[in-house]
Scaffold this motif. Structure first.
Motif, PDB file in Angstrom:
ATOM      1  N   GLY A 114      54.508  39.670  49.455  1.00  0.00           N
ATOM      2  CA  GLY A 114      53.205  39.714  48.800  1.00  0.00           C
ATOM      3  C   GLY A 114      52.790  41.132  48.477  1.00  0.00           C
ATOM      4  N   GLU A 121      49.116  43.794  47.658  1.00  0.00           N
ATOM      5  CA  GLU A 121      47.690  43.967  47.864  1.00  0.00           C
ATOM      6  C   GLU A 121      47.273  45.308  47.278  1.00  0.00           C
ATOM      7  OE1 GLU A 121      44.456  43.902  51.576  1.00  0.00           O
ATOM      8  OE2 GLU A 121      46.618  43.865  51.939  1.00  0.00           O
ATOM      9  N   SER A 135      44.696  40.633  45.995  1.00  0.00           N
ATOM     10  CA  SER A 135      45.673  40.311  47.030  1.00  0.00           C
ATOM     11  C   SER A 135      46.283  38.957  46.723  1.00  0.00           C
ATOM     12  CB  SER A 135      45.023  40.302  48.422  1.00  0.00           C
ATOM     13  OG  SER A 135      45.963  39.873  49.396  1.00  0.00           O
ATOM     14  N   ASP A 183      47.644  37.245  49.214  1.00  0.00           N
ATOM     15  CA  ASP A 183      47.597  36.554  50.496  1.00  0.00           C
ATOM     16  C   ASP A 183      46.458  35.536  50.454  1.00  0.00           C
ATOM     17  OD1 ASP A 183      47.837  35.683  53.050  1.00  0.00           O
ATOM     18  OD2 ASP A 183      47.309  37.571  54.014  1.00  0.00           O
ATOM     19  N   GLU A 224      45.847  33.115  52.490  1.00  0.00           N
ATOM     20  CA  GLU A 224      45.331  32.714  53.794  1.00  0.00           C
ATOM     21  C   GLU A 224      44.118  33.543  54.200  1.00  0.00           C
ATOM     22  OE1 GLU A 224      48.503  32.898  56.528  1.00  0.00           O
ATOM     23  OE2 GLU A 224      49.648  31.254  55.619  1.00  0.00           O
ATOM     24  N   THR A 225      44.076  34.795  53.825  1.00  0.00           N
ATOM     25  CA  THR A 225      42.956  35.667  54.192  1.00  0.00           C
ATOM     26  C   THR A 225      42.052  36.006  53.023  1.00  0.00           C
ATOM     27  OG1 THR A 225      44.374  37.610  53.862  1.00  0.00           O
ATOM     28  CG2 THR A 225      44.256  36.693  56.083  1.00  0.00           C
TER      29      THR A 225
END
Length: 308
Positions: free
Chosen positions: A157, A159, A171, A173, A175-176
Motif C-alpha cells: 500500500g 500513503e 491512503s 489502507d 482498514e484505518t
C-alpha cells in the motif's frame, strides 16, 4: 739476560735504544697486521636475492598507490570542488542532511533506511532523466516518473502525508482510512479496484467510465442506489445472479435500442426465437415466447403468483 739472582735490569740508555729500534721497524713494515682473505667470503651488507626482489615490489606498489591517490585527489578537486572554504557543490550537516548547491549529474542513488528527498521551501525540486524514467525504489515499493505517466507500485500500500502537519492526505489502507480522494482530484483512473463501497457526495453525480469492458462483482452482492441510475454502453449489458435480480423502482427501457424486425418476417424461424419481456406488478420480470403479432404477456404458467 738473567743471572742466578734474577733478571738483569737494563739501563735507561739501553731501553731507549731498544724502543727506538722497535718503532723504526714497525714504521717501515707496511704489511704489519694484514691477512689476505677472499672477498666473496667476507660479510656483505644490503638487500640481495629474494629480499631485494621483495623490496622492489613494495616500492613499485607504493608508487602505484601514490598515482591512484593523486588521480582520486584530482577528481575530488575537479568534480566535487573541495577547496579551503569547503565543498562548492554540496553540504554535509550534523543531522545527516546532504544538500546539493548546484546542478548535479548522477546515476543510481542508494539512500539509507527511511531517507527523504526534498527541496527548499520556496524553490522547485527539478529531477530530469536523460531519455530514461526517474525511478524511486525502496524494497517492493517503486515510484516511476516517465514522460507520459507517473506510476506507483507497492505490495503493502501507499500513503501520502503532509510533512508539516503529519496529516494523511491519501491512503490505500481501507482498514484505518476511507478511500477519500484528495481535494481537487475529480477523476481516479485505475485498472482494477477492490473496495467495499464507492460513493459521491449528495450534490455530485458518480460517473464510472471505461474504454473497454467494465465488470462489477461483489462477494456478498452488489447494491446500486441513487436518485437516478443510468447505464450507457456501446455493446451488451449482462446481469448475472445466483438467485434473483431485483429492480426496485421505475425501470425505463428505450425501445429505439432494442432489435426490431420487418413486418412481413415470419415469427417462427428455425434459426432463432423471439421473446417478449414482461413485468409483474411487484416488479418481477419474465419472458414469453412470441408466436404472432400483437401478442400479450399471457402464459400458461403465471409467474406473478404468490409463490413468486
Amino acid at each position: 739476560q738473567q743471572s742466578s739472582n734474577g733478571p738483569v735490569k737494563k739501563s735507561m740508555r739501553e731501553k731507549a735504544v731498544e724502543r727506538r729500534n722497535v718503532n723504526k721497524e714497525h714504521n717501515s713494515n707496511f704489511k704489519a697486521g694484514y691477512i689476505p682473505i677472499d672477498e666473496d667470503r667476507l660479510h656483505k651488507t644490503g638487500l640481495r636475492g629474494r629480499k631485494g626482489n621483495l623490496a622492489i615490489c613494495v616500492i613499485v606498489l607504493l608508487f602505484i598507490l601514490a598515482v591512484i591517490n593523486l588521480i582520486i585527489t584530482l577528481v575530488i578537486w575537479a568534480v566535487i570542488r573541495i577547496g579551503p572554504n569547503g565543498c562548492d557543490s554540496m553540504e554535509f550537516h550534523e543531522s545527516g542532511l546532504l544538500r546539493f548547491k548546484q546542478v548535479s549529474d548522477m546515476g543510481v542513488i542508494h539512500p539509507l533506511y527511511k531517507s527523504t528527498v526534498g527541496g527548499r521551501r520556496n524553490e522547485d525540486l527539478v529531477i530530469t532523466g536523460n531519455n530514461q524514467p526517474i525511478v524511486f525504489q525502496q524494497g517492493t515499493t517503486k515510484l516511476s516518473v516517465e514522460k507520459d505517466k507517473t506510476s506507483i507500485t507497492s505490495d503493502i500500500g501507499m500513503e501520502f502525508v503532509d510533512p508539516r502537519t503529519q496529516n494523511t492526505l491519501f491512503s490505500t489502507d481501507y482498514e484505518t482510512h476511507e478511500f477519500h480522494l484528495p481535494n481537487g482530484v475529480k477523476i481516479l483512473n485505475v485498472q482494477k479496484a477492490s473496495t467495499e463501497r464507492i460513493t459521491s457526495n449528495a450534490t455530485s453525480d458518480l460517473n464510472i467510465k471505461v474504454d473497454g469492458r467494465a465488470i462489477v462483482r461483489g462477494n456478498e452482492g452488489v447494491f446500486i442506489t441513487g436518485k437516478t441510475i443510468e447505464f450507457r454502453m456501446g455493446g451488451n449489458m449482462e446481469l448475472k445472479a445466483e438467485n434473483s435480480i431485483i429492480l426496485n423502482g421505475t425501470v425505463m427501457v428505450s425501445p429505439s435500442r432494442l432489435p426490431s424486425s420487418s413486418y412481413g418476417e415470419q415469427f417462427s424461424n428455425g434459426n432463432w426465437l423471439r421473446f417478449k419481456l414482461c413485468m409483474c406488478a411487484d416488479g418481477t420480470l419474465f419472458k414469453v415466447q412470441v408466436t404472432g403479432h400483437n401478442m400479450g404477456c399471457q402464459t400458461s404458467v403465471n409467474p406473478c403468483g404468490a409463490t413468486h
